[in-house]
Design an enzyme around this catalytic site. Structure first.
Site, PDB file in Angstrom:
ATOM      1  N   LYS A  46      -1.449 -33.605  35.983  1.00 15.27           N
ATOM      2  CA  LYS A  46      -1.692 -32.993  34.153  1.00 15.27           C
ATOM      3  C   LYS A  46      -0.937 -32.611  33.983  1.00 15.27           C
ATOM      4  O   LYS A  46      -0.735 -32.601  32.400  1.00 15.27           O
ATOM      5  CB  LYS A  46      -2.726 -31.878  34.835  1.00 15.27           C
ATOM      6  CG  LYS A  46      -4.090 -32.215  34.898  1.00 15.27           C
ATOM      7  CD  LYS A  46      -4.976 -33.088  34.460  1.00 15.27           C
ATOM      8  CE  LYS A  46      -5.481 -32.174  33.111  1.00 15.27           C
ATOM      9  NZ  LYS A  46      -5.956 -33.149  32.942  1.00 15.27           N
TER      10      LYS A  46
ATOM     11  N   THR B 196      -5.288 -28.260  32.226  1.00 15.76           N
ATOM     12  CA  THR B 196      -5.984 -27.161  33.057  1.00 15.76           C
ATOM     13  C   THR B 196      -4.696 -25.927  33.346  1.00 15.76           C
ATOM     14  O   THR B 196      -3.242 -26.103  33.090  1.00 15.76           O
ATOM     15  CB  THR B 196      -6.143 -27.498  34.143  1.00 15.76           C
ATOM     16  OG1 THR B 196      -5.610 -26.740  35.623  1.00 15.76           O
ATOM     17  CG2 THR B 196      -5.265 -28.860  34.946  1.00 15.76           C
TER      18      THR B 196
HETATM   19  P1  NAD Z   1     -15.079 -34.893  36.964  1.00 13.96           P
HETATM   20  O1  NAD Z   1     -13.778 -35.706  38.149  1.00 13.96           O
HETATM   21  O2  NAD Z   1     -16.257 -33.627  36.589  1.00 13.96           O
HETATM   22  O3  NAD Z   1     -14.837 -36.116  35.459  1.00 13.96           O
HETATM   23  C1  NAD Z   1     -13.199 -37.243  35.064  1.00 13.96           C
HETATM   24  C2  NAD Z   1     -14.366 -38.203  34.224  1.00 13.96           C
HETATM   25  O4  NAD Z   1     -13.368 -38.372  34.043  1.00 13.96           O
HETATM   26  C3  NAD Z   1     -15.363 -39.297  35.487  1.00 13.96           C
HETATM   27  O5  NAD Z   1     -16.513 -39.337  34.260  1.00 13.96           O
HETATM   28  C4  NAD Z   1     -14.604 -40.146  35.473  1.00 13.96           C
HETATM   29  O6  NAD Z   1     -15.467 -41.108  35.667  1.00 13.96           O
HETATM   30  C5  NAD Z   1     -14.055 -40.055  34.855  1.00 13.96           C
HETATM   31  N1  NAD Z   1     -12.204 -41.173  34.418  1.00 13.96           N
HETATM   32  C6  NAD Z   1     -11.432 -40.631  35.590  1.00 13.96           C
HETATM   33  N2  NAD Z   1     -10.671 -42.013  35.812  1.00 13.96           N
HETATM   34  C7  NAD Z   1     -11.181 -42.150  34.780  1.00 13.96           C
HETATM   35  C8  NAD Z   1     -10.230 -43.405  33.899  1.00 13.96           C
HETATM   36  N3  NAD Z   1      -8.905 -43.692  34.477  1.00 13.96           N
HETATM   37  N4  NAD Z   1     -11.061 -44.656  32.729  1.00 13.96           N
HETATM   38  C9  NAD Z   1     -11.633 -43.650  31.900  1.00 13.96           C
HETATM   39  N5  NAD Z   1     -12.721 -42.907  32.670  1.00 13.96           N
HETATM   40  C10 NAD Z   1     -11.996 -42.056  33.816  1.00 13.96           C
HETATM   41  O7  NAD Z   1     -13.496 -34.012  35.848  1.00 13.96           O
HETATM   42  P2  NAD Z   1     -14.394 -32.347  34.736  1.00 13.96           P
HETATM   43  O8  NAD Z   1     -14.369 -31.315  35.641  1.00 13.96           O
HETATM   44  O9  NAD Z   1     -15.140 -32.724  33.500  1.00 13.96           O
HETATM   45  O10 NAD Z   1     -12.397 -32.127  33.838  1.00 13.96           O
HETATM   46  C11 NAD Z   1     -12.508 -33.004  32.861  1.00 13.96           C
HETATM   47  C12 NAD Z   1     -11.299 -32.572  32.652  1.00 13.96           C
HETATM   48  O11 NAD Z   1     -11.318 -31.359  32.191  1.00 13.96           O
HETATM   49  C13 NAD Z   1     -10.024 -32.911  33.007  1.00 13.96           C
HETATM   50  O12 NAD Z   1      -9.115 -33.527  31.991  1.00 13.96           O
HETATM   51  C14 NAD Z   1      -9.716 -32.375  34.217  1.00 13.96           C
HETATM   52  O13 NAD Z   1      -8.085 -32.439  34.565  1.00 13.96           O
HETATM   53  C15 NAD Z   1      -9.609 -30.951  32.964  1.00 13.96           C
HETATM   54  N6  NAD Z   1     -10.176 -29.534  33.396  1.00 13.96           N
HETATM   55  C16 NAD Z   1     -10.865 -29.312  34.208  1.00 13.96           C
HETATM   56  C17 NAD Z   1     -11.444 -27.749  34.820  1.00 13.96           C
HETATM   57  C18 NAD Z   1     -12.663 -27.879  35.513  1.00 13.96           C
HETATM   58  O14 NAD Z   1     -12.643 -26.396  36.115  1.00 13.96           O
HETATM   59  N7  NAD Z   1     -13.594 -28.612  36.356  1.00 13.96           N
HETATM   60  C19 NAD Z   1     -10.915 -26.765  34.673  1.00 13.96           C
HETATM   61  C20 NAD Z   1      -9.798 -27.385  33.613  1.00 13.96           C
HETATM   62  C21 NAD Z   1      -9.488 -28.383  33.258  1.00 13.96           C
END
Ligand code: NAD
Length: 357
Positions: free
Chosen positions: A165, A135
């Site tokens: 992160k 992120t």
């Molecule tokens: P989210 O919270 O919607 O999804 C996370 C997923 O990871 C879920 O399906 C959850 O069940 C799974 N998960 C959590 N812990 C786990 C574990 N121990 N083992 C296996 N699976 C596990 O998150 P998102 O918004 O889809 O974000 C995905 C990635 O992108 C993350 O790494 C986040 O830091 C990064 N990110 C998100 C954003 C945003 O705006 N949402 C922006 C930049 C980066």
């Protein structure tokens, strides 16, 4: 050439967009590993669940033996690591899960991957990539100057989420420098779009407004975020995992800086047009906006310079904020069943024939 891509966190918001993108637009095989926390929702994957090239495995990235067995069984060529705890407010209320999944989980995965990669034959080893998805929040806070986050901006995370992160990003870089693991890293700005869990600003505002509930805005709503439509992010991630240079970081953003209050007002305007039939007692959706006390340590501004990925990998967002937000609001209006199952919790009881490792 057809590859096997292993995605972690593929039942989450961005992960499910990546899975749908890869199944619908490539011929690769997909293995989705997800623990199905509250944020994992298999109903976001219904469109691809029966595809012969798709396999779901319910597993925790912190379980080294389980993850190692999955690698042995599926022999992935590429790994896209998205599994994480991702909600800043939850990280303030309870940081432990964030340290566990985001740091310990990433470490566990790196060690499994290092062993697996070191035992691959020369050809497969040379083509292997581990893509860590992160992120822009690791860079901390920008004042309202002209500055943007670049790939060389020093890390200065503010919340338990962004600190965890940042810790994971450092581990991934260390595994590249120390062990030569072929990694690529991306740092992306705020995503929005279909299948977004309604604890995050945009879906929360849409669903609350449709229900005639208050639209909570932190402080005066002047925090600035850069917004990227999730399907643009999914395309960028595929570019990076297939064409990115080993050891490099790519910032991904939408060139869409908006104050939170502007975002909320834009949603209200769209709803006035697309859903003029409002809940009883609501004259205008904007009347539901309610300012609430600010989140502790709230970052004022994030803004991404996405010039490197544009220049080097020829990726550009296809959606503007206006087109992406319109699609998003329309999607929530058209998918009330998905929303209902999230709101009443029934999505968690669905397992839709998953393999449990
Ligand atoms: P989210 O919270 O919607 O999804 C996370 C997923 O990871 C879920 O399906 C959850 O069940 C799974 N998960 C959590 N812990 C786990 C574990 N121990 N083992 C296996 N699976 C596990 O998150 P998102 O918004 O889809 O974000 C995905 C990635 O992108 C993350 O790494 C986040 O830091 C990064 N990110 C998100 C954003 C945003 O705006 N949402 C922006 C930049 C980066």
């Amino acid at each position: 050439m057809n590859k096997t891509i292993l995605v972690t966190g593929g039942a989450g918001f961005i992960g499910s967009a990546v899975v749908r993108h890869l199944i619908n637009n490539t011929t690769h095989n997909l293995v989705n590993i997800d623990k199905l926390t509250y944020a994992g929702n298999l109903e976001s994957l219904i469109d691809v669940a029966d595809n012969d090239r798709y396999q779901f495995v319910e597993a925790d990235i912190c379980s080294a033996d389980t993850i190692a067995q999955i690698f042995i069984k599926y022999q992935p060529d590429l790994v896209m690591h998205l599994a994480a705890e991702s909600h800043v407010d939850r990280s303030i209320d309870g940081p432990a899960e964030f340290i566990q999944t985001n740091i310990v989980g990433t470490y566990t995965l790196l060690e499994v991957v290092r062993k697996y990669w070191s035992e691959l034959d020369t050809k497969k080893k040379a083509l292997f990539r581990f893509h860590h998805v992160s992120t822009d929040e690791v860079y901390g806070d920008l004042s309202n100057s002209e500055k943007l986050f670049t790939e060389s901006t020093p890390y200065a995370p503010s919340s338990p989420y962004s600190a965890s992160k940042a810790g994971a990003d450092h581990l991934v870089r260390a595994w590249y420098r120390t062990y030569g693991l072929p990694v690529v890293i991306t740092n992306c700005s705020n995503n929005y779009g279909p299948y977004h869990f309604p604890e995050k600003l945009i879906p929360l505002v849409i669903l609350n407004a449709l229900d005639g509930k208050q639209l909570p805005v932190y402080g005066k709503g002047q925090q600035v975020r850069d917004w990227l439509y999730v399907e643009d992010h999914a395309r960028a991630l595929y570019k990076v995992v297939t064409e990115g240079k080993i050891g490099e970081t790519y910032n991904i953003g939408g060139w869409n800086e908006k104050q939170n209050i502007e975002v909320v007002q834009a949603i209200c305007d769209l709803l006035e047009e697309l859903m003029p039939d409002k809940p009883e007692g609501v004259a205008y959706y904007k009347d539901l906006i309610t300012f609430v006390s600010d989140r502790p340590g709230h970052d004022q501004r994030y803004a991404i310079d996405a010039g490197k990925i544009e220049r080097e990998l020829e990726w550009k967002p296809q959606e503007t904020f206006e087109t992406g937000l319109r699609k998003t609001v329309q999607w929530y209006l058209d998918n009330s069943e998905w929303c209902l199952h999230v709101l009443d919790g029934s999505y968690r009881r669905e397992r839709l024939g998953s393999i449990q490792e």
